[in-house]
Design an enzyme around this catalytic site. Sequence first.
Site, PDB file in Angstrom:
ATOM      1  N   LYS A   1      -6.063  -8.449  19.105  1.00  0.00           N
ATOM      2  CA  LYS A   1      -7.320  -9.140  19.404  1.00  0.00           C
ATOM      3  C   LYS A   1      -7.922  -9.886  18.210  1.00  0.00           C
ATOM      4  O   LYS A   1      -8.429 -10.990  18.354  1.00  0.00           O
ATOM      5  CB  LYS A   1      -8.362  -8.132  19.909  1.00  0.00           C
ATOM      6  CG  LYS A   1      -8.109  -7.690  21.345  1.00  0.00           C
ATOM      7  CD  LYS A   1      -9.160  -6.693  21.784  1.00  0.00           C
ATOM      8  CE  LYS A   1      -8.823  -6.127  23.150  1.00  0.00           C
ATOM      9  NZ  LYS A   1      -9.554  -4.890  23.435  1.00  0.00           N
TER      10      LYS A   1
ATOM     11  N   SER B   1      -8.390  -5.458   2.998  1.00  0.00           N
ATOM     12  CA  SER B   1      -9.639  -4.706   2.970  1.00  0.00           C
ATOM     13  C   SER B   1     -10.080  -4.481   1.544  1.00  0.00           C
ATOM     14  O   SER B   1      -9.269  -4.342   0.640  1.00  0.00           O
ATOM     15  CB  SER B   1      -9.464  -3.367   3.684  1.00  0.00           C
ATOM     16  OG  SER B   1      -9.275  -3.592   5.059  1.00  0.00           O
TER      17      SER B   1
ATOM     18  N   CYS C   1      -4.138  -5.047   2.484  1.00  0.00           N
ATOM     19  CA  CYS C   1      -3.169  -5.844   3.253  1.00  0.00           C
ATOM     20  C   CYS C   1      -2.933  -7.226   2.690  1.00  0.00           C
ATOM     21  O   CYS C   1      -2.207  -8.012   3.294  1.00  0.00           O
ATOM     22  CB  CYS C   1      -3.600  -5.934   4.713  1.00  0.00           C
ATOM     23  SG  CYS C   1      -3.620  -4.336   5.520  1.00  0.00           S
TER      24      CYS C   1
ATOM     25  N   THR D   1     -15.072  -2.699  10.175  1.00  0.00           N
ATOM     26  CA  THR D   1     -13.880  -3.442   9.739  1.00  0.00           C
ATOM     27  C   THR D   1     -13.810  -4.823  10.377  1.00  0.00           C
ATOM     28  O   THR D   1     -13.007  -5.651   9.970  1.00  0.00           O
ATOM     29  CB  THR D   1     -12.574  -2.692  10.108  1.00  0.00           C
ATOM     30  OG1 THR D   1     -12.525  -2.545  11.528  1.00  0.00           O
ATOM     31  CG2 THR D   1     -12.512  -1.334   9.462  1.00  0.00           C
TER      32      THR D   1
ATOM     33  N   ASN E   1       1.177  -3.682  12.781  1.00  0.00           N
ATOM     34  CA  ASN E   1       0.507  -4.227  11.607  1.00  0.00           C
ATOM     35  C   ASN E   1       1.269  -3.765  10.377  1.00  0.00           C
ATOM     36  O   ASN E   1       1.224  -2.595  10.015  1.00  0.00           O
ATOM     37  CB  ASN E   1      -0.937  -3.724  11.564  1.00  0.00           C
ATOM     38  CG  ASN E   1      -1.656  -4.118  10.281  1.00  0.00           C
ATOM     39  OD1 ASN E   1      -1.158  -4.910   9.492  1.00  0.00           O
ATOM     40  ND2 ASN E   1      -2.842  -3.557  10.087  1.00  0.00           N
TER      41      ASN E   1
ATOM     42  N   HIS F   1      -3.864 -12.737   9.359  1.00  0.00           N
ATOM     43  CA  HIS F   1      -3.517 -11.315   9.254  1.00  0.00           C
ATOM     44  C   HIS F   1      -3.702 -10.633  10.612  1.00  0.00           C
ATOM     45  O   HIS F   1      -4.655 -10.923  11.340  1.00  0.00           O
ATOM     46  CB  HIS F   1      -4.389 -10.638   8.191  1.00  0.00           C
ATOM     47  CG  HIS F   1      -4.184  -9.156   8.130  1.00  0.00           C
ATOM     48  ND1 HIS F   1      -2.957  -8.600   7.901  1.00  0.00           N
ATOM     49  CD2 HIS F   1      -5.053  -8.120   8.310  1.00  0.00           C
ATOM     50  CE1 HIS F   1      -3.081  -7.273   7.927  1.00  0.00           C
ATOM     51  NE2 HIS F   1      -4.332  -6.967   8.168  1.00  0.00           N
TER      52      HIS F   1
ATOM     53  N   THR G   1      -0.814   0.936  15.628  1.00  0.00           N
ATOM     54  CA  THR G   1      -0.235  -0.305  15.111  1.00  0.00           C
ATOM     55  C   THR G   1       0.363  -0.210  13.711  1.00  0.00           C
ATOM     56  O   THR G   1       1.110  -1.105  13.320  1.00  0.00           O
ATOM     57  CB  THR G   1      -1.299  -1.430  15.075  1.00  0.00           C
ATOM     58  OG1 THR G   1      -2.412  -0.994  14.309  1.00  0.00           O
ATOM     59  CG2 THR G   1      -1.741  -1.812  16.475  1.00  0.00           C
TER      60      THR G   1
ATOM     61  N   ARG H   1     -16.152   0.000  13.466  1.00  0.00           N
ATOM     62  CA  ARG H   1     -16.554  -1.373  13.794  1.00  0.00           C
ATOM     63  C   ARG H   1     -16.863  -2.217  12.559  1.00  0.00           C
ATOM     64  O   ARG H   1     -16.821  -3.445  12.607  1.00  0.00           O
ATOM     65  CB  ARG H   1     -17.788  -1.349  14.709  1.00  0.00           C
ATOM     66  CG  ARG H   1     -17.431  -0.933  16.102  1.00  0.00           C
ATOM     67  CD  ARG H   1     -18.647  -0.757  16.976  1.00  0.00           C
ATOM     68  NE  ARG H   1     -18.263  -0.126  18.237  1.00  0.00           N
ATOM     69  CZ  ARG H   1     -17.689  -0.785  19.236  1.00  0.00           C
ATOM     70  NH1 ARG H   1     -17.466  -2.063  19.140  1.00  0.00           N
ATOM     71  NH2 ARG H   1     -17.339  -0.152  20.330  1.00  0.00           N
TER      72      ARG H   1
ATOM     73  N   GLU I   1       0.838  -1.203   0.000  1.00  0.00           N
ATOM     74  CA  GLU I   1       0.000   0.000   0.000  1.00  0.00           C
ATOM     75  C   GLU I   1       0.863   1.239   0.000  1.00  0.00           C
ATOM     76  O   GLU I   1       0.368   2.354   0.080  1.00  0.00           O
ATOM     77  CB  GLU I   1      -0.896   0.026   1.249  1.00  0.00           C
ATOM     78  CG  GLU I   1      -1.901  -1.087   1.296  1.00  0.00           C
ATOM     79  CD  GLU I   1      -2.763  -1.018   2.552  1.00  0.00           C
ATOM     80  OE1 GLU I   1      -3.225   0.081   2.913  1.00  0.00           O
ATOM     81  OE2 GLU I   1      -2.976  -2.072   3.168  1.00  0.00           O
TER      82      GLU I   1
END
Lengths: 354, 132
Positions: free
Chosen positions: A247, A304, A119, A209, A274, A242, A160, A207, A87
């Site tokens: 979490k 994504s 990603c 995502t 990340n 990924h 991240t 959210r 990216e």
Amino acid sequence: MTEAGLLKPIRDVGIVGYGAYIPRYRLPASEVARIWKDPAGVGPPGEKAVAGLDEDVITMSIEAARNAMSRATIDASSIRAVWVGSESHPYAVKPTSTVVAEAIGAVPNTQAADWEFACKAGTEAMQAAIGFVGSGMADYALSIGMDTAQGRPGDALEYTAGAGGAAFLLGPVEESLASIEVSYSFTTDTPDFFRRANEKYPVHGERFTGEPAYFKHISMAAEKIMSSTNSSPEDFSYAIFHQPNVKFPQRVAKSLGFTADQIKDGMLVSRIGNTYAGSAMVGLTAVLDVADPGERILLVSYGSGAGSDAFILTTTDQLPQRRNLALDTESYIKRRTEIDYATYARYRGKLVTK
Amino acid sequence: MEVSRHWRLNKQRYSLVGEVCPHCEHKLFPPRDICPDCGEDARDLFEFSGKGSVYSFTTVSQAPAGFEESVPYTVAIVQLDEGPLVTAQLTDLGDKPVEIGTPVEMVTRKLRSDGDQGMLIYGYKFRPAFAA
């Protein structure tokens, strides 16, 4: 004939060489929380890798590719594709991959192209490389996932969004460190995260995502590839998902039936952040660094937009010896210089000097 | 724009490709086609290992045009294991001070950019060698 959707080449393909790269600077999440007055005052645990002033996806890809070539022990002139997924390609127009190909000596008898799928651009290049080698068109194809991830200052992503990635040289299974049994891709049009042309930072759907994006695509890809191969979680020594944060991969692993032990070696997000297109791929290099021959690995990326690539790999007898021919992932993670937010702002071009 | 000038140097800049003299085995970097040791033609390409050590170094605080954003930075003369002395920036120094004799290894990094619209120029720098 394989089950609908599963990807299986005519000729068996494997990972002939692999290499990681992670830059040396680390920004603790607590520094981001300090500047942006996170109400709790701490933010998430961990830290992320930050590229130095003279690093970008081109330079980082070159080093990962050189590590992969050291382990492959083949002549770079026999490579027929150099594909870089990211990216953060330094140029809008002008391939990252031609610079990488020139630097490792793969020119001129090679394809070169840059890939884009948030990603999962790097694993998308792996899928293509499996086809390229598996059809017999080429003996070797290099696929790279690398990023200097963008996150708007103050955005949740900034905790991240890290830097790093990995290169995988795919080739004939007989020469491989890990064979690729089968792969699968699951894709839908899901706009959970995107960056418009000429914008510096991505926007995300908060959210949104999670459930319809990350969890759905990874779960569907993992379940499909396992059910189609009559596998279950206990058939794998390692699983890598990924890692946008700590979490998400923990939760998806648990819901699929994987234990904390199966994912721990490939979980790097709390130590390097990340790394976007590099995230799942550098998790795989960390696993290959420690795996024994004959162990089975499930790798599932997520990009994504949205989609997941799933791969089932098995390590070979050649892995223990050849992996020592280049720096391992842990050496890069341990090489660590902590920086504060101001230095980070300088390194990432967030200070206006003219 | 000096695209052609940079393009001509790709091989030596990206991967330390110099020359080796077919007559006396002397290694040349940068490539110059005539052996400085025996004076004969020397056009055979030779890729250096990239390993070497710091021969001398200094810190630049007043940078020439194009390098202002990286000050202060360290420039060194590096003695390559194969013999030649090369002038280059040191990078990724971390907290350890540089010393004469410090083992270093070549990395390909961004040297500078030709303004906001011009090309990005990549080439060799050296970093402290990883203790593998």
